[in-house]
Design a protein around this motif. Structure first.
Motif, mmCIF file in Angstrom:
data_model
loop_
_atom_site.group_PDB
_atom_site.id
_atom_site.type_symbol
_atom_site.label_atom_id
_atom_site.label_comp_id
_atom_site.label_asym_id
_atom_site.label_seq_id
_atom_site.Cartn_x
_atom_site.Cartn_y
_atom_site.Cartn_z
ATOM 1 N N ASP A 1 -73.993 6.803 -73.573
ATOM 2 C CA ASP A 1 -73.727 7.699 -74.701
ATOM 3 C C ASP A 1 -72.479 7.262 -75.478
ATOM 4 O O ASP A 1 -72.053 7.935 -76.399
ATOM 5 N N PHE A 2 -71.882 6.143 -75.075
ATOM 6 C CA PHE A 2 -70.728 5.555 -75.767
ATOM 7 C C PHE A 2 -69.524 6.485 -75.816
ATOM 8 O O PHE A 2 -68.730 6.435 -76.728
ATOM 9 N N ARG A 3 -69.376 7.320 -74.827
ATOM 10 C CA ARG A 3 -68.175 8.154 -74.722
ATOM 11 C C ARG A 3 -67.274 7.558 -73.652
ATOM 12 O O ARG A 3 -67.105 8.110 -72.572
ATOM 13 N N TRP A 4 -66.695 6.404 -73.966
ATOM 14 C CA TRP A 4 -65.873 5.693 -73.007
ATOM 15 C C TRP A 4 -64.484 6.307 -72.891
ATOM 16 O O TRP A 4 -63.932 6.812 -73.858
ATOM 17 N N GLU B 1 -59.297 4.101 -70.713
ATOM 18 C CA GLU B 1 -59.179 2.982 -69.769
ATOM 19 C C GLU B 1 -60.331 1.991 -69.934
ATOM 20 O O GLU B 1 -60.136 0.775 -69.878
ATOM 21 N N GLU B 2 -61.542 2.513 -70.125
ATOM 22 C CA GLU B 2 -62.695 1.639 -70.319
ATOM 23 C C GLU B 2 -62.589 0.876 -71.630
ATOM 24 O O GLU B 2 -62.909 -0.306 -71.700
ATOM 25 N N ILE B 3 -62.117 1.527 -72.659
ATOM 26 C CA ILE B 3 -61.924 0.849 -73.947
ATOM 27 C C ILE B 3 -60.905 -0.275 -73.799
ATOM 28 O O ILE B 3 -61.128 -1.397 -74.273
ATOM 29 N N GLU B 4 -59.805 -0.023 -73.109
ATOM 30 C CA GLU B 4 -58.788 -1.059 -72.898
ATOM 31 C C GLU B 4 -59.349 -2.195 -72.051
ATOM 32 O O GLU B 4 -59.103 -3.364 -72.322
ATOM 33 N N ARG B 5 -60.122 -1.864 -71.017
ATOM 34 C CA ARG B 5 -60.729 -2.896 -70.168
ATOM 35 C C ARG B 5 -61.644 -3.800 -70.990
ATOM 36 O O ARG B 5 -61.609 -5.020 -70.878
ATOM 37 N N ARG B 6 -62.434 -3.211 -71.857
ATOM 38 C CA ARG B 6 -63.336 -3.999 -72.697
ATOM 39 C C ARG B 6 -62.576 -4.810 -73.745
ATOM 40 O O ARG B 6 -62.921 -5.952 -74.026
ATOM 41 N N ASN B 7 -61.557 -4.216 -74.340
ATOM 42 C CA ASN B 7 -60.779 -4.926 -75.360
ATOM 43 C C ASN B 7 -59.994 -6.095 -74.783
ATOM 44 O O ASN B 7 -59.720 -7.071 -75.484
#
Length: 69
Positions: A37-40, A43-49
């Motif tokens: 649902d793309f509600r990251w 922490e997940e956003i930073e991990r991906r970035n």
């Protein structure tokens, strides 16, 4: 992961198949992950970035057996 090699159109795999019109074109299809649902979380956003897409630098060259097709 595959390596991209740049060279003459006449030496390309596409030209050898008689279809060199789209040499250099890379097609991509993107799909949403099932159940996502793309509600990251932040922490997940930073991990991906901060992810390293090339952890071992670049893709290795193709084996020499494939170079002369």
């Amino acid at each position: 992961m595959r390596a991209f090699r740049f060279g003459k159109v006449s030496d390309s795999y596409a030209a050898r198949r008689g279809k060199d019109r789209n040499v250099g074109v890379v097609g991509v299809a993107l799909f949403r992950e099932r159940g996502s649902d793309f509600r990251w979380t932040p922490e997940e956003i930073e991990r991906r970035n901060s992810a390293d897409p090339f952890p071992s630098h670049f893709a290795p060259p193709p084996p020499s057996a494939l170079r002369g097709w």
